[in-house]
Scaffold this motif. Structure first.
Motif, PDB file in Angstrom:
ATOM      1  N   PRO A  17       0.807  -1.234   0.000  1.00 49.96           N
ATOM      2  CA  PRO A  17       0.000   0.000   0.000  1.00 49.96           C
ATOM      3  C   PRO A  17       0.837   1.279   0.000  1.00 49.96           C
ATOM      4  N   ALA A  18       1.910   1.317   0.802  1.00 56.94           N
ATOM      5  CA  ALA A  18       2.716   2.546   0.882  1.00 56.94           C
ATOM      6  C   ALA A  18       3.454   2.801  -0.430  1.00 56.94           C
ATOM      7  N   GLY A  19       4.048   1.749  -0.990  1.00 55.63           N
ATOM      8  CA  GLY A  19       4.815   1.916  -2.223  1.00 55.63           C
ATOM      9  C   GLY A  19       3.926   2.329  -3.384  1.00 55.63           C
ATOM     10  N   VAL A  36       9.927  -1.497  -7.425  1.00 51.49           N
ATOM     11  CA  VAL A  36      10.582  -2.806  -7.355  1.00 51.49           C
ATOM     12  C   VAL A  36       9.851  -3.615  -6.287  1.00 51.49           C
ATOM     13  N   GLU A  37       9.329  -4.777  -6.633  1.00 50.14           N
ATOM     14  CA  GLU A  37       8.582  -5.590  -5.665  1.00 50.14           C
ATOM     15  C   GLU A  37       9.122  -7.024  -5.686  1.00 50.14           C
ATOM     16  N   ALA A  38       9.429  -7.533  -4.502  1.00 56.81           N
ATOM     17  CA  ALA A  38      10.075  -8.845  -4.395  1.00 56.81           C
ATOM     18  C   ALA A  38       9.203  -9.994  -4.916  1.00 56.81           C
ATOM     19  N   ARG A  44      -0.849 -12.784   0.246  1.00 59.23           N
ATOM     20  CA  ARG A  44      -1.816 -12.440   1.293  1.00 59.23           C
ATOM     21  C   ARG A  44      -1.060 -11.937   2.515  1.00 59.23           C
ATOM     22  N   LYS A  45      -1.464 -10.766   3.011  1.00 59.65           N
ATOM     23  CA  LYS A  45      -0.802 -10.198   4.196  1.00 59.65           C
ATOM     24  C   LYS A  45      -1.790 -10.111   5.344  1.00 59.65           C
ATOM     25  N   SER A  46      -1.273  -9.974   6.555  1.00 67.87           N
ATOM     26  CA  SER A  46      -2.160  -9.801   7.710  1.00 67.87           C
ATOM     27  C   SER A  46      -2.666  -8.369   7.741  1.00 67.87           C
ATOM     28  N   GLY A  47      -3.921  -8.201   8.170  1.00 72.62           N
ATOM     29  CA  GLY A  47      -4.485  -6.857   8.290  1.00 72.62           C
ATOM     30  C   GLY A  47      -5.536  -6.618   7.240  1.00 72.62           C
ATOM     31  N   ASP A 104     -10.609  -7.860   1.495  1.00 75.55           N
ATOM     32  CA  ASP A 104      -9.983  -9.095   1.041  1.00 75.55           C
ATOM     33  C   ASP A 104      -8.572  -8.617   0.676  1.00 75.55           C
ATOM     34  N   ARG A 105      -7.640  -8.855   1.587  1.00 76.93           N
ATOM     35  CA  ARG A 105      -6.335  -8.175   1.474  1.00 76.93           C
ATOM     36  C   ARG A 105      -5.593  -8.544   0.190  1.00 76.93           C
ATOM     37  N   LEU A 106      -5.695  -9.807  -0.201  1.00 81.71           N
ATOM     38  CA  LEU A 106      -4.995 -10.221  -1.417  1.00 81.71           C
ATOM     39  C   LEU A 106      -5.562  -9.473  -2.627  1.00 81.71           C
ATOM     40  N   LYS A 128      14.220  -8.565  -6.109  1.00 80.32           N
ATOM     41  CA  LYS A 128      14.567  -8.204  -4.731  1.00 80.32           C
ATOM     42  C   LYS A 128      15.723  -7.223  -4.710  1.00 80.32           C
ATOM     43  N   LEU A 129      15.636  -6.286  -3.795  1.00 79.46           N
ATOM     44  CA  LEU A 129      16.739  -5.333  -3.639  1.00 79.46           C
ATOM     45  C   LEU A 129      17.936  -6.054  -3.043  1.00 79.46           C
ATOM     46  N   LYS A 130      19.102  -5.886  -3.671  1.00 75.85           N
ATOM     47  CA  LYS A 130      20.311  -6.554  -3.172  1.00 75.85           C
ATOM     48  C   LYS A 130      21.292  -5.569  -2.568  1.00 75.85           C
ATOM     49  N   GLY A 283       5.202   4.289   4.989  1.00 77.74           N
ATOM     50  CA  GLY A 283       4.515   3.095   5.490  1.00 77.74           C
ATOM     51  C   GLY A 283       5.237   2.478   6.671  1.00 77.74           C
ATOM     52  N   ASP A 284       5.112   1.146   6.771  1.00 78.13           N
ATOM     53  CA  ASP A 284       5.720   0.425   7.889  1.00 78.13           C
ATOM     54  C   ASP A 284       7.234   0.590   7.947  1.00 78.13           C
ATOM     55  N   ALA A 285       7.853   0.885   6.806  1.00 75.94           N
ATOM     56  CA  ALA A 285       9.308   1.071   6.813  1.00 75.94           C
ATOM     57  C   ALA A 285       9.691   2.251   7.706  1.00 75.94           C
ATOM     58  N   GLY A 296      -2.406   0.689  10.405  1.00 74.73           N
ATOM     59  CA  GLY A 296      -1.281   0.400   9.514  1.00 74.73           C
ATOM     60  C   GLY A 296      -1.540   0.682   8.043  1.00 74.73           C
ATOM     61  N   ILE A 297      -2.649   0.153   7.497  1.00 79.37           N
ATOM     62  CA  ILE A 297      -2.881   0.306   6.050  1.00 79.37           C
ATOM     63  C   ILE A 297      -3.163   1.782   5.724  1.00 79.37           C
ATOM     64  N   THR A 298      -4.013   2.403   6.557  1.00 76.52           N
ATOM     65  CA  THR A 298      -4.359   3.808   6.318  1.00 76.52           C
ATOM     66  C   THR A 298      -3.107   4.668   6.394  1.00 76.52           C
TER      67      THR A 298
HETATM   68  C1  LIG Z   1      -0.826  -9.359  12.597  1.00 77.92           C
HETATM   69  C2  LIG Z   1      -1.094  -8.037  11.934  1.00 77.92           C
HETATM   70  C3  LIG Z   1      -2.392  -7.537  11.832  1.00 77.92           C
HETATM   71  C4  LIG Z   1      -2.649  -6.310  11.213  1.00 77.92           C
HETATM   72  N1  LIG Z   1      -3.930  -5.818  11.131  1.00 77.92           N
HETATM   73  C5  LIG Z   1      -4.154  -4.612  10.546  1.00 77.92           C
HETATM   74  C6  LIG Z   1      -5.495  -4.087  10.415  1.00 77.92           C
HETATM   75  O1  LIG Z   1      -6.485  -4.730  10.802  1.00 77.92           O
HETATM   76  N2  LIG Z   1      -5.660  -2.858   9.838  1.00 77.92           N
HETATM   77  C7  LIG Z   1      -4.591  -2.133   9.379  1.00 77.92           C
HETATM   78  O2  LIG Z   1      -4.789  -1.014   8.872  1.00 77.92           O
HETATM   79  N3  LIG Z   1      -3.328  -2.612   9.462  1.00 77.92           N
HETATM   80  C8  LIG Z   1      -3.089  -3.827  10.018  1.00 77.92           C
HETATM   81  N4  LIG Z   1      -1.810  -4.326  10.071  1.00 77.92           N
HETATM   82  C9  LIG Z   1      -0.695  -3.523   9.506  1.00 77.92           C
HETATM   83  C10 LIG Z   1      -0.680  -3.472   7.965  1.00 77.92           C
HETATM   84  O3  LIG Z   1      -0.796  -4.751   7.397  1.00 77.92           O
HETATM   85  C11 LIG Z   1       0.625  -2.800   7.524  1.00 77.92           C
HETATM   86  O4  LIG Z   1       0.736  -1.589   8.235  1.00 77.92           O
HETATM   87  C12 LIG Z   1       0.672  -2.502   6.010  1.00 77.92           C
HETATM   88  O5  LIG Z   1       0.770  -3.689   5.265  1.00 77.92           O
HETATM   89  C13 LIG Z   1       1.878  -1.617   5.701  1.00 77.92           C
HETATM   90  O6  LIG Z   1       1.979  -1.394   4.315  1.00 77.92           O
HETATM   91  P1  LIG Z   1       3.409  -1.140   3.653  1.00 77.92           P
HETATM   92  O7  LIG Z   1       3.150  -0.922   2.204  1.00 77.92           O
HETATM   93  O8  LIG Z   1       4.158  -0.134   4.424  1.00 77.92           O
HETATM   94  O9  LIG Z   1       4.214  -2.506   3.869  1.00 77.92           O
HETATM   95  P2  LIG Z   1       3.904  -4.028   3.323  1.00 77.92           P
HETATM   96  O10 LIG Z   1       2.451  -4.161   3.111  1.00 77.92           O
HETATM   97  O11 LIG Z   1       4.633  -4.875   4.233  1.00 77.92           O
HETATM   98  O12 LIG Z   1       4.587  -3.966   1.882  1.00 77.92           O
HETATM   99  C14 LIG Z   1       5.984  -3.989   1.710  1.00 77.92           C
HETATM  100  C15 LIG Z   1       6.296  -4.617   0.349  1.00 77.92           C
HETATM  101  O13 LIG Z   1       7.702  -4.532   0.108  1.00 77.92           O
HETATM  102  C16 LIG Z   1       8.156  -5.727  -0.498  1.00 77.92           C
HETATM  103  N5  LIG Z   1       9.576  -5.885  -0.156  1.00 77.92           N
HETATM  104  C17 LIG Z   1      10.092  -6.081   1.081  1.00 77.92           C
HETATM  105  N6  LIG Z   1      11.433  -6.185   1.013  1.00 77.92           N
HETATM  106  C18 LIG Z   1      11.761  -6.040  -0.298  1.00 77.92           C
HETATM  107  C19 LIG Z   1      12.997  -6.065  -1.000  1.00 77.92           C
HETATM  108  N7  LIG Z   1      14.169  -6.245  -0.370  1.00 77.92           N
HETATM  109  N8  LIG Z   1      12.986  -5.909  -2.353  1.00 77.92           N
HETATM  110  C20 LIG Z   1      11.797  -5.715  -2.996  1.00 77.92           C
HETATM  111  N9  LIG Z   1      10.591  -5.683  -2.375  1.00 77.92           N
HETATM  112  C21 LIG Z   1      10.579  -5.845  -1.046  1.00 77.92           C
HETATM  113  C22 LIG Z   1       7.277  -6.809   0.129  1.00 77.92           C
HETATM  114  O14 LIG Z   1       7.198  -7.955  -0.691  1.00 77.92           O
HETATM  115  C23 LIG Z   1       5.937  -6.100   0.292  1.00 77.92           C
HETATM  116  O15 LIG Z   1       5.037  -6.331  -0.770  1.00 77.92           O
HETATM  117  C24 LIG Z   1      -1.553  -5.557  10.689  1.00 77.92           C
HETATM  118  C25 LIG Z   1      -0.244  -6.058  10.781  1.00 77.92           C
HETATM  119  C26 LIG Z   1      -0.017  -7.293  11.399  1.00 77.92           C
HETATM  120  C27 LIG Z   1       1.410  -7.813  11.493  1.00 77.92           C
END
Ligand SMILES: Cc1cc2nc3c(=O)[nH]c(=O)nc-3n(C[C@H](O)[C@H](O)[C@H](O)COP(=O)(O)OP(=O)(O)OC[C@H]3O[C@@H](n4cnc5c(N)ncnc54)[C@H](O)[C@@H]3O)c2cc1C
Length: 369
Positions: A17-19, A36-38, A44-47, A104-106, A128-130, A283-285, A296-298
């Motif tokens: 979502p963040a990227g 770049v996506e690994a 499917r992710k949690s959340g 439906d997260r996927l 993947k980033l190396k 995002g989470d980074a 997290g997602i928002t």
């Molecule tokens: C158990 C659990 C429950 C949760 N429940 C909720 C919820 O109910 N509601 C909510 O809003 N949030 C929830 N969250 C948090 C939410 O899922 C995250 O905050 C959200 O996915 C963050 O998005 P992001 O894009 O920052 O990171 P991610 O979704 O983690 O995306 C990062 C992407 O980077 C890719 N990547 C990683 N490393 C590399 C690399 N080296 N090279 C290339 N690509 C790479 C990954 O494959 C991935 O697709 C939950 C989290 C957990 C752990």
């Protein structure tokens, strides 16, 4: 002559979502970027819970219609047993913005990536980033899959790799874990249909989160400290005991078969500073939130949106844009920490419990410093 095929104004690592929010914002601002996506295809992710107050952001990003797709369901509210033995209901019916979404997260991850792909901008999926090298004038990122290694060159790199903050790690920037909360997650089939709401219930060693997944199927998560998670062979008994220790969930979720479980970090963590000379984290980074906040997602989408604007402005010569981004996201994180403390502070039933005493101690020391 130098080959410019892999040269961009900005590289975004991570197609979650963040990227994707960063990438569509940069594309809309006319920045030549790539993602770049690994994973070759979304995983499917949690959340899954998106609260109603995220709707204006989804609209501004142009993705409200994605969340309204019938693959996702309506999120009417929560049932929560927290701080007392009573089960309290919070319904979004009275909310000015109406109900939220249970994604439906996927499908959501697929929708987001398709939206970006439709812009015809570059997408290195399955790479993947190396390595990242940050030079005086440019950033050089090496990415690889099983078949090839590619060198990308750019003025700027965005870390959207989620909790691991991989770009930052390559650049020697550390992420700080504020606590050691982990989640144990699994899905179970139930004998009857369950309502479209989320149930939360605290126990002595942590708390349960149950969300509808499919008809008669729920996702269950138990959040506890990493140090309280038993060895693999005792895990199912531990979870069954924790479920038995609930007052309310144990009445509706009975005789379940726990098959495969996943264990993952689910605490709060942050970077000391979310940007550097030619990089920025979204995002989470940048900031990872306790799932009790459903933030997290928002937050990933919001920081992608504002981070994307900041990077575009910076590339157009506005040096102060990255500092403004830092101001906004740091303040949002502080506000989250205060709400988190207030929420954990409500639970006083287990004063000797390692889980509850630990949580308040770590967060209070963090906001005091
Ligand atoms: C158990 C659990 C429950 C949760 N429940 C909720 C919820 O109910 N509601 C909510 O809003 N949030 C929830 N969250 C948090 C939410 O899922 C995250 O905050 C959200 O996915 C963050 O998005 P992001 O894009 O920052 O990171 P991610 O979704 O983690 O995306 C990062 C992407 O980077 C890719 N990547 C990683 N490393 C590399 C690399 N080296 N090279 C290339 N690509 C790479 C990954 O494959 C991935 O697709 C939950 C989290 C957990 C752990």
């Amino acid at each position: 002559m130098e080959n410019d095929k892999h040269r961009y104004q900005a590289i975004i690592v991570g197609g979650g979502p963040a990227g994707i929010a960063t990438a569509i914002t940069l594309c809309a601002k006319g920045i030549h970027c790539c993602v770049v996506e690994a994973h070759k295809t979304p995983i499917r992710k949690s959340g899954e819970a998106i609260p109603p107050n995220a709707k204006p952001l989804l609209k501004q990003l142009g993705i409200l219609s994605l969340a309204e797709n019938k693959k996702h369901t309506v999120y009417y509210g929560n049932k929560s047993c927290w701080g007392s033995d009573r089960l309290e209901e919070k319904e979004f019916i009275a909310d000015r913005l109406g109900p939220g979404f249970l994604l439906d997260r996927l499908h959501f991850e697929t929708q987001l990536q398709n939206l970006y792909k439709n812009t015809n901008a570059s997408f290195y999926s399955g790479f993947k980033l190396k390595k990242v090298v940050s030079g005086e004038k440019e950033v050089i990122a090496t990415i690889e899959n099983d078949a090839e290694t590619i060198t990308l060159k750019s003025s700027f790199i965005v870390d959207a790799t989620g909790r691991k903050a991989s770009v930052c790690r390559h650049l020697g920037v550390q992420k700080e874990n504020l606590d050691t909360q982990f989640a144990i997650t699994f899905n179970v089939k139930l004998s009857s249909e369950i309502p479209h709401e989320i149930s939360v219930e605290a126990t002595e060693n942590g708390w349960w989160y149950v969300a509808p997944f499919a008809k008669n199927e729920v996702t269950m998560m138990f959040f506890t400290l990493k140090e309280l998670i038993p060895a693999k062979e005792n895990l199912k008994t531990f979870l069954q005991d924790e479920l038995q220790n609930t007052i309310h969930l144990s009445k509706t979720i009975q005789n379940i078969e726990i098959e495969s479980t996943k264990i993952m970090p689910a605490g709060t963590s942050c970077l000391q500073i979310p940007f550097g000379k030619n990089w920025l984290a979204v995002g989470d980074a940048a900031y990872s939130f306790d799932p009790i906040s459903s933030y997290g997602i928002t937050s990933a989408l919001a920081s992608g949106f504002y981070g994307g604007h900041a990077v575009a402005d910076f590339l157009h010569g506005k040096q102060e844009a990255l500092d403004v981004y830092r101001y906004v996201v740091e303040n949002a994180f502080q506000a989250y920490l205060h709400k988190l403390i207030a929420h954990y502070d409500l639970e006083k039933r287990w004063e000797q419990s390692q889980y509850w005493t630990n949580r308040l101690a770590v967060f209070k020391s963090e906001t005091a410093s």
